[in-house]
Write a protein that holds these residues in place. Sequence first.
Motif, short mmCIF file in Angstrom:
data_model
loop_
_atom_site.label_atom_id
_atom_site.label_comp_id
_atom_site.label_asym_id
_atom_site.label_seq_id
_atom_site.Cartn_x
_atom_site.Cartn_y
_atom_site.Cartn_z
N THR A 7 0.83 -1.19 0.00
CA THR A 7 0.00 0.00 0.00
C THR A 7 0.87 1.24 0.00
N GLY A 8 0.29 2.31 -0.51
CA GLY A 8 0.96 3.59 -0.55
C GLY A 8 -0.02 4.66 -0.14
N MET A 9 0.06 5.80 -0.80
CA MET A 9 -0.75 6.95 -0.45
C MET A 9 -2.16 6.82 -1.03
N GLY A 10 -3.01 6.07 -0.33
CA GLY A 10 -4.39 5.92 -0.76
C GLY A 10 -4.65 4.79 -1.74
N LEU A 11 -3.59 4.12 -2.19
CA LEU A 11 -3.73 3.04 -3.15
C LEU A 11 -3.04 1.79 -2.63
N GLY A 12 -3.52 0.65 -3.10
CA GLY A 12 -2.89 -0.62 -2.79
C GLY A 12 -2.76 -1.45 -4.05
N LEU A 13 -1.82 -2.36 -4.03
CA LEU A 13 -1.63 -3.31 -5.13
C LEU A 13 -1.82 -4.71 -4.57
N ARG A 14 -2.51 -5.54 -5.34
CA ARG A 14 -2.65 -6.95 -5.00
C ARG A 14 -2.76 -7.74 -6.28
N GLU A 15 -2.56 -9.04 -6.18
CA GLU A 15 -2.71 -9.91 -7.34
C GLU A 15 -4.14 -9.81 -7.87
N VAL A 16 -4.30 -9.88 -9.19
CA VAL A 16 -5.65 -9.93 -9.74
C VAL A 16 -6.24 -11.31 -9.45
N THR A 17 -7.57 -11.35 -9.40
CA THR A 17 -8.30 -12.59 -9.16
C THR A 17 -9.37 -12.73 -10.22
N LEU A 18 -9.98 -13.89 -10.28
CA LEU A 18 -11.10 -14.09 -11.21
C LEU A 18 -12.22 -13.09 -10.96
N GLY A 19 -12.37 -12.66 -9.73
CA GLY A 19 -13.42 -11.70 -9.38
C GLY A 19 -13.16 -10.29 -9.87
N ASP A 49 -9.25 -13.60 -20.61
CA ASP A 49 -7.98 -14.19 -21.02
C ASP A 49 -6.80 -13.51 -20.33
N ILE A 50 -6.87 -12.19 -20.16
CA ILE A 50 -5.81 -11.44 -19.46
C ILE A 50 -5.71 -11.93 -18.02
N VAL A 51 -6.86 -12.10 -17.37
CA VAL A 51 -6.86 -12.58 -15.98
C VAL A 51 -6.32 -14.01 -15.92
N ALA A 52 -6.71 -14.86 -16.85
CA ALA A 52 -6.21 -16.24 -16.88
C ALA A 52 -4.69 -16.25 -17.06
N GLU A 53 -4.18 -15.39 -17.96
CA GLU A 53 -2.74 -15.27 -18.16
C GLU A 53 -2.06 -14.82 -16.88
N ALA A 54 -2.67 -13.87 -16.17
CA ALA A 54 -2.10 -13.37 -14.92
C ALA A 54 -2.03 -14.46 -13.86
N LEU A 55 -3.09 -15.26 -13.76
CA LEU A 55 -3.11 -16.34 -12.78
C LEU A 55 -2.06 -17.40 -13.10
N ALA A 56 -1.91 -17.73 -14.38
CA ALA A 56 -0.88 -18.68 -14.79
C ALA A 56 0.51 -18.12 -14.52
N ALA A 57 0.71 -16.84 -14.81
CA ALA A 57 2.02 -16.21 -14.58
C ALA A 57 2.38 -16.19 -13.10
#
Length: 187
Positions: A7-19, A49-57
Amino acid sequence: MRGYEITGMGLGLREVTLGDVDALLAIYGDPAATEHMPFEPRTRDEVEDIVAEALAAAAAEPRHLYVLAVVELETGQVVGVARIRIEADHPHSAEIGLGLRPDHWGRGMGADLIRLVLQYGFKHLGLHRIWGARAPANTAAQLAMLVAGMVEEGRIRHHVRARGVWRDSIVHSALEDEWEGHRSLGR
């Protein structure tokens, strides 16, 4: 990252999910959000497909691709996406790509997001060089990159073909030993 959140200044990063498909479709499928990107707005199937690629990666070893949901901490909403692609032949260098929902433009989030991605790349992935390219007409991205501490390196002529025409790209980069962003995030 594998479950790690940053997390930073008001934003956070996390892995993408199917949701996250609908939230990412609000970016990748939006004509305004993709105006300066090197592709046409994506369909729902393409975003899936982008999300599926992300999960595989995320399961790959070694890992070369991180697709991260950008979360507004105050609301918990996914408002953007960040990609980090580590170069296979140069594992200390990576290209970044970012997108924010248009209803969140003009609020200074772009520079904060870039700082957060740079922090993650330098501190957690051990990168030395992080670079990104933007369309010459995308002055908002130019300002965000400069404010976040990236340096404009130059122009790649006719770099991508987008919307039926060749387009140049302007390259920006940050180097681990020059970047001051970690101090501005208080980390």
